[in-house]
Design a protein around this motif. Sequence first.
Motif, PDB file in Angstrom:
ATOM      1  N   VAL A  17      -8.335 166.067 -41.635  1.00  0.00           N
ATOM      2  CA  VAL A  17      -9.300 165.882 -42.744  1.00  0.00           C
ATOM      3  C   VAL A  17     -10.385 164.919 -42.273  1.00  0.00           C
ATOM      4  CG1 VAL A  17      -9.641 165.202 -45.112  1.00  0.00           C
ATOM      5  CG2 VAL A  17      -7.426 166.055 -44.337  1.00  0.00           C
ATOM      6  N   CYS A  18     -11.279 164.907 -42.690  1.00  0.00           N
ATOM      7  CA  CYS A  18     -12.339 164.029 -42.213  1.00  0.00           C
ATOM      8  C   CYS A  18     -12.440 162.817 -43.103  1.00  0.00           C
ATOM      9  CB  CYS A  18     -13.692 164.746 -42.183  1.00  0.00           C
ATOM     10  SG  CYS A  18     -13.754 166.079 -40.969  1.00  0.00           S
ATOM     11  N   GLU A  24     -15.741 163.013 -54.655  1.00  0.00           N
ATOM     12  CA  GLU A  24     -14.883 163.255 -55.811  1.00  0.00           C
ATOM     13  C   GLU A  24     -13.440 163.220 -55.349  1.00  0.00           C
ATOM     14  OE1 GLU A  24     -14.092 166.682 -59.236  1.00  0.00           O
ATOM     15  OE2 GLU A  24     -15.590 166.977 -57.649  1.00  0.00           O
ATOM     16  N   VAL A  25     -12.611 162.489 -56.064  1.00  0.00           N
ATOM     17  CA  VAL A  25     -11.206 162.371 -55.702  1.00  0.00           C
ATOM     18  C   VAL A  25     -10.382 163.322 -56.551  1.00  0.00           C
ATOM     19  CG1 VAL A  25      -9.213 160.839 -55.669  1.00  0.00           C
ATOM     20  CG2 VAL A  25     -11.449 159.986 -54.961  1.00  0.00           C
ATOM     21  N   HIS A  26      -9.536 164.107 -55.910  1.00  0.00           N
ATOM     22  CA  HIS A  26      -8.684 165.047 -56.612  1.00  0.00           C
ATOM     23  C   HIS A  26      -7.247 164.552 -56.569  1.00  0.00           C
ATOM     24  CE1 HIS A  26     -11.767 168.414 -55.466  1.00  0.00           C
ATOM     25  NE2 HIS A  26     -12.259 167.511 -56.281  1.00  0.00           N
ATOM     26  N   GLY A  27      -6.455 164.998 -57.518  1.00  0.00           N
ATOM     27  CA  GLY A  27      -5.050 164.611 -57.551  1.00  0.00           C
ATOM     28  C   GLY A  27      -4.368 165.199 -58.766  1.00  0.00           C
ATOM     29  N   VAL A 177      -1.938 170.499 -47.989  1.00  0.00           N
ATOM     30  CA  VAL A 177      -2.687 170.006 -49.146  1.00  0.00           C
ATOM     31  C   VAL A 177      -4.124 169.703 -48.749  1.00  0.00           C
ATOM     32  CG1 VAL A 177      -2.950 168.079 -50.754  1.00  0.00           C
ATOM     33  CG2 VAL A 177      -0.689 169.075 -50.374  1.00  0.00           C
ATOM     34  N   LEU A 178      -4.296 168.990 -47.632  1.00  0.00           N
ATOM     35  CA  LEU A 178      -5.637 168.596 -47.203  1.00  0.00           C
ATOM     36  C   LEU A 178      -6.448 169.774 -46.677  1.00  0.00           C
ATOM     37  CD1 LEU A 178      -4.756 165.167 -45.556  1.00  0.00           C
ATOM     38  CD2 LEU A 178      -6.009 165.548 -47.686  1.00  0.00           C
ATOM     39  N   GLN A 179      -5.774 170.779 -46.149  1.00  0.00           N
ATOM     40  CA  GLN A 179      -6.488 171.983 -45.728  1.00  0.00           C
ATOM     41  C   GLN A 179      -7.052 172.722 -46.940  1.00  0.00           C
ATOM     42  OE1 GLN A 179      -3.400 173.974 -43.544  1.00  0.00           O
ATOM     43  NE2 GLN A 179      -3.946 173.023 -41.584  1.00  0.00           N
ATOM     44  N   ILE A 180      -6.285 172.748 -48.023  1.00  0.00           N
ATOM     45  CA  ILE A 180      -6.723 173.430 -49.241  1.00  0.00           C
ATOM     46  C   ILE A 180      -7.740 172.583 -49.999  1.00  0.00           C
ATOM     47  CG2 ILE A 180      -5.963 174.330 -51.482  1.00  0.00           C
ATOM     48  CD1 ILE A 180      -3.202 174.841 -50.114  1.00  0.00           C
ATOM     49  N   ASP A 181      -7.467 171.266 -50.072  1.00  0.00           N
ATOM     50  CA  ASP A 181      -8.322 170.366 -50.847  1.00  0.00           C
ATOM     51  C   ASP A 181      -8.515 169.062 -50.066  1.00  0.00           C
ATOM     52  OD1 ASP A 181      -9.605 168.732 -52.619  1.00  0.00           O
ATOM     53  OD2 ASP A 181      -8.205 169.025 -54.277  1.00  0.00           O
ATOM     54  N   VAL A 191       0.083 161.837 -43.896  1.00  0.00           N
ATOM     55  CA  VAL A 191      -0.596 162.354 -42.704  1.00  0.00           C
ATOM     56  C   VAL A 191      -1.156 161.202 -41.867  1.00  0.00           C
ATOM     57  CG1 VAL A 191      -2.413 163.873 -41.842  1.00  0.00           C
ATOM     58  CG2 VAL A 191      -1.144 164.498 -43.904  1.00  0.00           C
ATOM     59  N   GLY A 192      -1.744 160.197 -42.521  1.00  0.00           N
ATOM     60  CA  GLY A 192      -2.278 159.054 -41.786  1.00  0.00           C
ATOM     61  C   GLY A 192      -1.187 158.261 -41.094  1.00  0.00           C
ATOM     62  N   THR A 193      -0.054 158.077 -41.773  1.00  0.00           N
ATOM     63  CA  THR A 193       1.077 157.382 -41.150  1.00  0.00           C
ATOM     64  C   THR A 193       1.560 158.148 -39.927  1.00  0.00           C
ATOM     65  OG1 THR A 193       1.755 156.473 -43.292  1.00  0.00           O
ATOM     66  CG2 THR A 193       3.400 156.502 -41.543  1.00  0.00           C
ATOM     67  N   TYR A 194       1.692 159.451 -40.076  1.00  0.00           N
ATOM     68  CA  TYR A 194       2.106 160.326 -38.969  1.00  0.00           C
ATOM     69  C   TYR A 194       1.144 160.178 -37.793  1.00  0.00           C
ATOM     70  CZ  TYR A 194       2.935 164.907 -36.675  1.00  0.00           C
ATOM     71  OH  TYR A 194       3.196 165.907 -35.785  1.00  0.00           O
ATOM     72  N   GLN A 195      -0.153 160.236 -38.087  1.00  0.00           N
ATOM     73  CA  GLN A 195      -1.151 160.140 -37.018  1.00  0.00           C
ATOM     74  C   GLN A 195      -1.002 158.820 -36.252  1.00  0.00           C
ATOM     75  OE1 GLN A 195      -4.074 161.920 -35.874  1.00  0.00           O
ATOM     76  NE2 GLN A 195      -3.085 163.721 -36.769  1.00  0.00           N
ATOM     77  N   TYR A 196      -0.860 157.723 -36.977  1.00  0.00           N
ATOM     78  CA  TYR A 196      -0.761 156.427 -36.314  1.00  0.00           C
ATOM     79  C   TYR A 196       0.518 156.326 -35.479  1.00  0.00           C
ATOM     80  CZ  TYR A 196      -0.527 151.484 -35.327  1.00  0.00           C
ATOM     81  OH  TYR A 196      -0.438 150.286 -34.658  1.00  0.00           O
ATOM     82  N   VAL A 197       1.637 156.717 -36.082  1.00  0.00           N
ATOM     83  CA  VAL A 197       2.928 156.565 -35.405  1.00  0.00           C
ATOM     84  C   VAL A 197       2.964 157.375 -34.112  1.00  0.00           C
ATOM     85  CG1 VAL A 197       5.388 157.102 -35.573  1.00  0.00           C
ATOM     86  CG2 VAL A 197       4.229 155.957 -37.463  1.00  0.00           C
TER      87      VAL A 197
END
Length: 400
Positions: A17-18, A24-27, A177-181, A191-197
């Motif tokens: 995701v960029c 706009e924040v979705h959830g 989720v991030l690919q769709i939205d 995803v961010g935790t995964y990327q860092y670890v």
Amino acid sequence: MRFGKLGWVMLLGGLGVCAGAVAEVHGDALRNDPDVKEAYRYFYDLDYPKSVALFEKVQAAHPGSPDATTFLLEARVFEELYRQDLLDTTFYANDGFLTGKHPTPEDPTVRDRIFALEDRVEHEAGARLSKNPRDVDALYARGWARSLKAAYLAMVERGFSGCFHLALAAHGDEVKVLQIDPQYEDAKLVVGTYQYVIGALPWGFKFLFGFAGITGSKSRGLEMLRDDFEHGPMTSAEAGTVMALFLRRESKYQDAIAVVHKLEMQYPHDFLFHLEEANLRKDAGEGMAAAKAYEDLIEDAKKPGYFPSSHVELAYFGLGEALQGQRHYDEAAQAYEQTAWTQGVGAELKRRSLVDAGKAHDLNGQRAKAVQDYHWALDNGADTTQGELAKKYLKTPYHE
């Protein structure tokens, strides 16, 4: 902090995701329910019984909702981790926690309740996804539920194999989720935790993971966590907590303290956020200033109603570490012993504090007191990493 390979796997499974400006924040719309908001207020005050009670009400009002069930699961998991003194980051920074023998007394009733809730999320989310594979709320809830169960497996059961597989499944859900939205900010926590670890793994492990198509980037992970911290409607506090932990590992203590300060301002009655600031000051080498921060926290915890829930044993242990680092061995030993004999202290923390009290006494030339502490540690778990250390120091006094 010092982490081995299993440490990274635990963090990948358990925290969970960029980048750039968010228009706009979705959830999940359920986050706007007044009972959900109130339940999370109790949650971040560490008043878990009230939080659980409200989330049970929300779940009953929304049958078949994986989101409502995940809210309750999160409260149940963190309630148990807090009960066992497993939410202090210092716990993972010493003596090979993840590779040693550190059994904790698992409550089968609590475990079964947690596993049943995660199973229910799987069923509820699966039912919705069978009708609409692009249901981002169902995907997000299932991914978050999987990461919560992984946290329990890693931190309570030390079940790292099962934790790892759940972590990968959770990551897969949140990536979808991030690919769709791309504006579904809460999904950036896992995803961010995964990327860092993955990005922080030694090159050899990173190379092996790469063959399996698993890649990561520390900078990318921190970027995603900051996005969630600044914009996430549900997991902002969790993202800030994980980001502070990773900044601590990078020795960027002032940056981590700045993050924790924001969390303290937002949740002034959360004992753990105040504790984390003291931990960071200790690790930053502030010495007696850190000791003063722990002492202030202990005094605040004595004030009726100041913290809805506080585990002062965690502050006493931090105080002991800060004082020992300044070679105030006698005072450090007293703080460690206060940790061990605080009512409700977790089993592992009790053993650690008794061994550390013995070490401080040894360094202060008080061998008889050290021997007593080592024997007490053995009485509380001889077949553990701390028990093995106690046996070692009974034979030969500890020295730096």
